[in-house]
Design a protein around this motif. Structure first.
Motif, short mmCIF file in Angstrom:
data_model
loop_
_atom_site.label_atom_id
_atom_site.label_comp_id
_atom_site.label_asym_id
_atom_site.label_seq_id
_atom_site.Cartn_x
_atom_site.Cartn_y
_atom_site.Cartn_z
N LEU A 253 1.08 -1.34 -0.11
CA LEU A 253 0.00 0.34 0.03
C LEU A 253 1.33 1.07 0.03
CD1 LEU A 253 -2.65 -0.83 2.52
CD2 LEU A 253 -3.48 -0.75 -0.04
N ILE A 254 2.16 1.34 0.48
CA ILE A 254 3.00 2.58 0.73
C ILE A 254 3.60 2.39 -0.19
CG2 ILE A 254 4.89 3.19 2.68
CD1 ILE A 254 3.73 1.85 4.13
N SER A 255 4.50 1.57 -0.87
CA SER A 255 4.75 1.73 -1.74
C SER A 255 4.49 1.02 -3.43
CB SER A 255 6.29 0.91 -2.23
OG SER A 255 5.79 -0.97 -2.25
N SER A 256 2.92 1.13 -3.76
CA SER A 256 3.06 0.69 -5.44
C SER A 256 1.35 1.17 -5.16
CB SER A 256 2.68 -0.80 -5.01
OG SER A 256 1.29 -1.20 -5.10
N ASN A 257 1.03 1.83 -6.45
CA ASN A 257 -0.64 1.80 -6.69
C ASN A 257 -1.40 1.06 -6.52
OD1 ASN A 257 0.27 4.78 -6.28
ND2 ASN A 257 1.64 4.83 -8.28
N ASP A 258 -0.91 -0.65 -7.23
CA ASP A 258 -1.59 -1.79 -7.00
C ASP A 258 -3.11 -1.13 -6.22
OD1 ASP A 258 0.22 -2.38 -8.52
OD2 ASP A 258 0.61 -3.51 -6.76
N VAL A 278 -9.75 -7.89 8.69
CA VAL A 278 -8.73 -8.18 9.30
C VAL A 278 -7.63 -7.06 9.41
CG1 VAL A 278 -8.86 -10.96 9.06
CG2 VAL A 278 -7.39 -9.48 7.41
N PHE A 279 -7.57 -6.01 8.02
CA PHE A 279 -6.38 -5.12 8.21
C PHE A 279 -7.66 -3.86 8.76
CE2 PHE A 279 -4.97 -0.81 6.36
CZ PHE A 279 -3.40 -1.94 6.06
N LYS A 280 -8.30 -3.93 8.45
CA LYS A 280 -9.08 -2.32 10.01
C LYS A 280 -9.02 -2.96 11.60
CE LYS A 280 -13.49 0.24 10.15
NZ LYS A 280 -14.72 0.84 9.53
N SER A 281 -9.13 -4.24 11.77
CA SER A 281 -9.35 -4.50 12.95
C SER A 281 -7.71 -4.61 13.13
CB SER A 281 -10.08 -6.39 13.05
OG SER A 281 -9.30 -6.76 14.51
N LYS A 282 -7.21 -4.90 12.69
CA LYS A 282 -5.03 -5.28 13.50
C LYS A 282 -4.28 -3.79 13.24
CE LYS A 282 -0.22 -6.65 12.31
NZ LYS A 282 -0.85 -7.10 13.68
N TYR A 283 -5.42 -2.48 12.12
CA TYR A 283 -4.64 -1.03 12.07
C TYR A 283 -4.85 -0.10 12.36
CZ TYR A 283 -0.57 -3.52 9.72
OH TYR A 283 0.48 -4.81 9.39
N GLY A 284 -6.52 -0.98 12.26
CA GLY A 284 -7.25 0.43 12.75
C GLY A 284 -8.30 1.77 11.48
N CYS A 285 -8.41 1.10 10.78
CA CYS A 285 -8.67 1.66 9.35
C CYS A 285 -8.67 0.98 8.15
CB CYS A 285 -8.01 2.81 9.57
SG CYS A 285 -6.10 3.55 8.47
N PHE A 290 -6.06 3.85 5.02
CA PHE A 290 -3.97 3.90 5.34
C PHE A 290 -3.65 4.23 4.43
CE2 PHE A 290 -0.29 1.75 5.11
CZ PHE A 290 0.47 1.67 6.73
N ARG A 291 -3.32 3.86 3.26
CA ARG A 291 -2.78 4.48 2.24
C ARG A 291 -3.22 6.19 1.94
NH1 ARG A 291 -3.51 2.14 -3.46
NH2 ARG A 291 -1.72 0.70 -3.22
N ASP A 292 -3.77 6.86 2.35
CA ASP A 292 -5.15 8.27 1.96
C ASP A 292 -3.54 8.87 2.91
OD1 ASP A 292 -6.18 7.96 -0.59
OD2 ASP A 292 -7.83 7.57 0.65
N SER A 293 -3.75 7.85 3.70
CA SER A 293 -2.92 8.97 5.51
C SER A 293 -1.67 9.05 5.12
CB SER A 293 -3.32 8.60 6.90
OG SER A 293 -2.82 8.47 7.69
N PHE A 294 -1.05 7.39 4.59
CA PHE A 294 0.40 7.61 4.77
C PHE A 294 0.77 8.66 3.50
CE2 PHE A 294 3.97 6.11 2.11
CZ PHE A 294 5.06 6.45 3.00
#
Length: 321
Positions: A253-258, A278-285, A290-294
């Motif tokens: 998510l950080i390193s690509s536009n996939d 499961v991503f939201k459960s672990k990271y809260g979003c 997550f990608r937009d915030s980064f």
């Protein structure tokens, strides 16, 4: 020195260089919130480690133990022991990491009497409580060595070496009753089996692998695989697999536009809906948030936020010191 990621090999062994061949010692200041997922992932290394909670309370998983490291307290972590750190809000950890030969030459009596007993024992860790006067003296030595590591004086290396010698004396005195149980063949076998299974997961996480295939990678039964994971890193093989897949997804998510759909498939999730849950459960979003915030932090006013936070953190550490 400050880092925000610990690279590991296929067996989860840290690949960081802990000092140099001529001075195998390094000091880190870890702001846990700056690590991916706001935790320091499971890893191990052959070096000894002392940690000190500078700011906030740190949750430590050491081998098969769960320890709450309250602010001001510390911990010794033995060689080749799996460990992980998490913290609520802003937990800051000071770490001193050094090779066994930093204490004494392997062919010396000092090594045989005071270093090898740690390397050959079943001991995972020793807790240092500031309420204990002898252990508090050790905490002060950790703090002093941590300060010396950031200085560039003529006597820096010699002074650090002296502090570590005194710290090791405190540790040996504190741990002498815990060094009577040598590492058993079974414990070594458990560690070796776990390394093989972790290597298999890291190399094949994008495939549809199962508990059966994970256990087969170490030539053991499924029940033995469950035991090894629980004994060493307090989780199950499948939970670890999913956590590793999420970790790799975050990197994509950080390193690509996939797209999120393609990333979910690339890390081994058959259902993008399940991946998002499961991503939201672990990271809260969600993955997209997550990608937009980064990206906003990277290309917005990230530099000013970093400077303000660095100043705040420096003030906090100075106040604590």
């Amino acid at each position: 020195m400050q880092i925000s990621n610990i690279p590991t090999d296929e067996s989860s062994r840290s690949t960081l260089s802990y000092g140099t061949d001529t001075f195998p010692f390094v000091c880190y200041t870890d702001e846990i919130a700056e690590f991916p997922g706001q935790y320091i992932e499971w890893h191990w290394h052959r070096e000894f480690e002392f940690v000190l909670a500078i700011k906030g309370n740190i949750s430590c998983k050491i081998g098969n133990q769960a320890i709450c490291l309250y602010e001001g307290n510390g911990l010794f972590i033995n060689s080749e022991v799996f460990h992980q750190f998490t913290a609520e809000k802003h937990g800051t950890l000071a770490s001193l990491i050094f090779a066994p030969e930093f204490i004494a030459s392997p062919d010396s009596a000092l090594f045989s009497n005071y270093v090898y007993p740690f390397l050959s024992s079943d001991l995972d860790s020793i807790h240092f409580d500031r309420e204990n006067s002898r252990q508090n003296a050790g905490l002060q030595l950790i703090k002093q060595a941590w300060h010396l590591a950031s200085e560039h004086t003529f006597l820096r290396e010699l002074q650090i070496r002296n502090k570590i010698s005194l710290l090791w004396e405190t540790l040996a005195e504190t741990a002498q009753n815990h060094l009577t149980s040598p590492k058993t063949r079974e414990n070594k076998r458990t560690h070796s089996r776990l390394q093989k299974m972790l290597e298999y997961i890291h190399n094949n996480y994008f495939e549809q692998i199962t508990l059966s295939s994970i256990s087969a990678s170490a030539n053991i039964s499924q029940s033995e695989a469950l035991r090894c994971f629980h004994a060493c890193i307090q989780t199950t093989p499948i939970n670890y697999l999913n956590g590793y897949r999420l970790h790799r997804a975050k990197e994509y998510l950080i390193s690509s536009n996939d797209t999120v759909t393609s990333i979910a498939a690339a890390v081994g999730f058959e259902s993008v809906g399940y991946f998002c849950r499961v991503f939201k459960s672990k990271y809260g979003c969600s993955p997209n948030v997550f990608r937009d915030s980064f990206q906003r932090n990277q290309y917005g006013n990230h530099e000013r936020q970093d400077q303000a936070y660095a100043k705040e953190k420096s003030n906090e550490i100075q106040e604590w010191s």
